[in-house]
Design an enzyme around this catalytic site. Sequence first.
Site, PDB file in Angstrom:
ATOM      1  N   SER A  58      64.158  44.700 -58.330  1.00 10.84           N
ATOM      2  CA  SER A  58      63.516  43.907 -59.455  1.00 10.84           C
ATOM      3  C   SER A  58      64.755  43.167 -60.127  1.00 10.84           C
ATOM      4  O   SER A  58      65.699  43.583 -60.618  1.00 10.84           O
ATOM      5  CB  SER A  58      62.968  44.634 -60.511  1.00 10.84           C
ATOM      6  N   HIS A 109      61.629  41.414 -56.012  1.00 13.23           N
ATOM      7  CA  HIS A 109      60.441  41.490 -57.077  1.00 13.23           C
ATOM      8  C   HIS A 109      61.153  40.734 -58.086  1.00 13.23           C
ATOM      9  O   HIS A 109      62.259  40.656 -58.507  1.00 13.23           O
ATOM     10  CB  HIS A 109      60.276  43.038 -57.458  1.00 13.23           C
ATOM     11  N   ASP A 144      60.116  39.245 -61.870  1.00 15.50           N
ATOM     12  CA  ASP A 144      59.484  39.421 -63.094  1.00 15.50           C
ATOM     13  C   ASP A 144      59.572  38.285 -63.852  1.00 15.50           C
ATOM     14  O   ASP A 144      60.680  37.719 -64.250  1.00 15.50           O
ATOM     15  CB  ASP A 144      59.944  40.675 -63.907  1.00 15.50           C
ATOM     16  N   HIS A 166      55.912  38.640 -59.902  1.00 17.60           N
ATOM     17  CA  HIS A 166      54.680  39.605 -61.142  1.00 17.60           C
ATOM     18  C   HIS A 166      54.853  38.453 -62.387  1.00 17.60           C
ATOM     19  O   HIS A 166      55.923  38.584 -63.114  1.00 17.60           O
ATOM     20  CB  HIS A 166      55.781  40.663 -61.132  1.00 17.60           C
ATOM     21  N   GLY A 202      58.161  43.704 -70.059  1.00 18.49           N
ATOM     22  CA  GLY A 202      59.079  43.138 -70.752  1.00 18.49           C
ATOM     23  C   GLY A 202      60.548  43.170 -70.301  1.00 18.49           C
ATOM     24  O   GLY A 202      61.268  42.461 -70.137  1.00 18.49           O
ATOM     25  N   GLY A 245      65.163  48.999 -67.337  1.00 21.15           N
ATOM     26  CA  GLY A 245      65.742  50.020 -68.022  1.00 21.15           C
ATOM     27  C   GLY A 245      64.974  51.063 -68.727  1.00 21.15           C
ATOM     28  O   GLY A 245      65.555  51.756 -69.460  1.00 21.15           O
ATOM     29  N   ASP A 283      55.668  49.859 -60.651  1.00 21.77           N
ATOM     30  CA  ASP A 283      56.772  49.112 -61.151  1.00 21.77           C
ATOM     31  C   ASP A 283      57.161  49.562 -62.641  1.00 21.77           C
ATOM     32  O   ASP A 283      56.319  49.598 -63.513  1.00 21.77           O
ATOM     33  CB  ASP A 283      56.079  47.889 -61.197  1.00 21.77           C
ATOM     34  N   GLY A 284      58.219  50.007 -62.855  1.00 17.90           N
ATOM     35  CA  GLY A 284      58.661  50.148 -64.303  1.00 17.90           C
ATOM     36  C   GLY A 284      59.449  51.812 -64.169  1.00 17.90           C
ATOM     37  O   GLY A 284      58.715  52.723 -63.887  1.00 17.90           O
ATOM     38  N   GLY A 295      64.559  48.177 -60.662  1.00 18.87           N
ATOM     39  CA  GLY A 295      65.483  47.357 -61.273  1.00 18.87           C
ATOM     40  C   GLY A 295      66.808  47.831 -61.574  1.00 18.87           C
ATOM     41  O   GLY A 295      67.671  47.960 -61.055  1.00 18.87           O
TER      42      GLY A 295
HETATM   43  C1  DX5 Z   1      58.840  45.588 -66.494  1.00 20.99           C
HETATM   44  C2  DX5 Z   1      58.997  44.934 -65.048  1.00 20.99           C
HETATM   45  C3  DX5 Z   1      59.577  45.784 -64.173  1.00 20.99           C
HETATM   46  C4  DX5 Z   1      60.894  46.612 -64.504  1.00 20.99           C
HETATM   47  C5  DX5 Z   1      61.755  46.857 -63.431  1.00 20.99           C
HETATM   48  O1  DX5 Z   1      58.553  44.351 -67.362  1.00 20.99           O
HETATM   49  O2  DX5 Z   1      57.830  44.588 -64.559  1.00 20.99           O
HETATM   50  O3  DX5 Z   1      59.613  45.292 -62.894  1.00 20.99           O
HETATM   51  O4  DX5 Z   1      61.539  45.642 -65.627  1.00 20.99           O
HETATM   52  O5  DX5 Z   1      63.026  47.403 -64.008  1.00 20.99           O
HETATM   53  P1  DX5 Z   1      63.123  49.011 -64.038  1.00 20.99           P
HETATM   54  O6  DX5 Z   1      63.071  49.599 -62.511  1.00 20.99           O
HETATM   55  O7  DX5 Z   1      64.565  49.119 -64.610  1.00 20.99           O
HETATM   56  O8  DX5 Z   1      62.027  49.648 -64.975  1.00 20.99           O
HETATM   57 ZN    ZN Z   2      57.410  43.647 -62.345  1.00 22.18          ZN
END
Ligand code: DX5
Ligand code: ZN
Length: 228
Positions: A9, A34, A36, A67, A146, A149, A177-178, A199
């Site tokens: 991401s 990905h 966001d 996304h 949002g 991390g 995801d997340g 991410g």
């Molecule tokens: C949440 C996003 C994710 C997320 C990915 O708002 O959809 O894609 O930020 O980042 P990590 O893997 O750091 O949670």
């Molecule tokens: Zn996402």
Amino acid sequence: MSGVKIAPSILAADHADLKGEIGRVEEAGADMIHVDVTDGHFAPNISLGPDTVRAIRKVTRLPLDIHLMITNPEKFYEPFLSAGGDIITVHAEAAGRSLLHKLSKEIHQKDKKLGLALKPSTPIPSWLRSETNPFDVVLVLSVNPGFPGQAFMPSVLPKVRKVAKLADSGELDVEVDGGVDQENASIIVEAGATVLVAGASIFRKGDVKSALQNMRAVTQRTRREVPA
Ligand code: DX5
Ligand code: ZN
């Protein structure tokens, strides 16, 4: 079972060097990028728009997984498609069923893919179980939308298992995801994920290449442990 895909991401990447960051994950074997998109309404952050997607389309051959964490996705999906998005994922909380059917028609006509995303507190809609499924992907969000991390919410794992059961009969990808990292990737794959979005655990670990390859090693090891 084909391999689990890894989708870094770019929300967590260095935005002053997106070309370099994308190049590094592509070289390390990422399966897609990905992207966001947040609008400050659906999610409390503003990330990027179609112009950025158009720019990154030119620097990678990987599929762009868009996304849309936005209200009124009907107003904005088209600019992201035209900018080069390959998968357009909208949230069940922001799109009614008639819009989803319209999107399915339009997006599939263009040979692109449609995803349905569910926030951590959103159950699987009953119509998703009973109808012919118009989606290529169901994205189970495992943090509140949002920011990169945040910590993975294990409470979504039963939902991942249920979506994976629906996916059994077809081509549906199960995207998580997340907060996915090299430690929890195995339980997420065991629950049935076929796409891992990552991410911070890829872009904020120092060495992008070894972070991605370590995650790949975990998914491959885990796959072997999952009974057929
Ligand atoms: C949440 C996003 C994710 C997320 C990915 O708002 O959809 O894609 O930020 O980042 P990590 O893997 O750091 O949670
Ligand atoms: Zn996402």
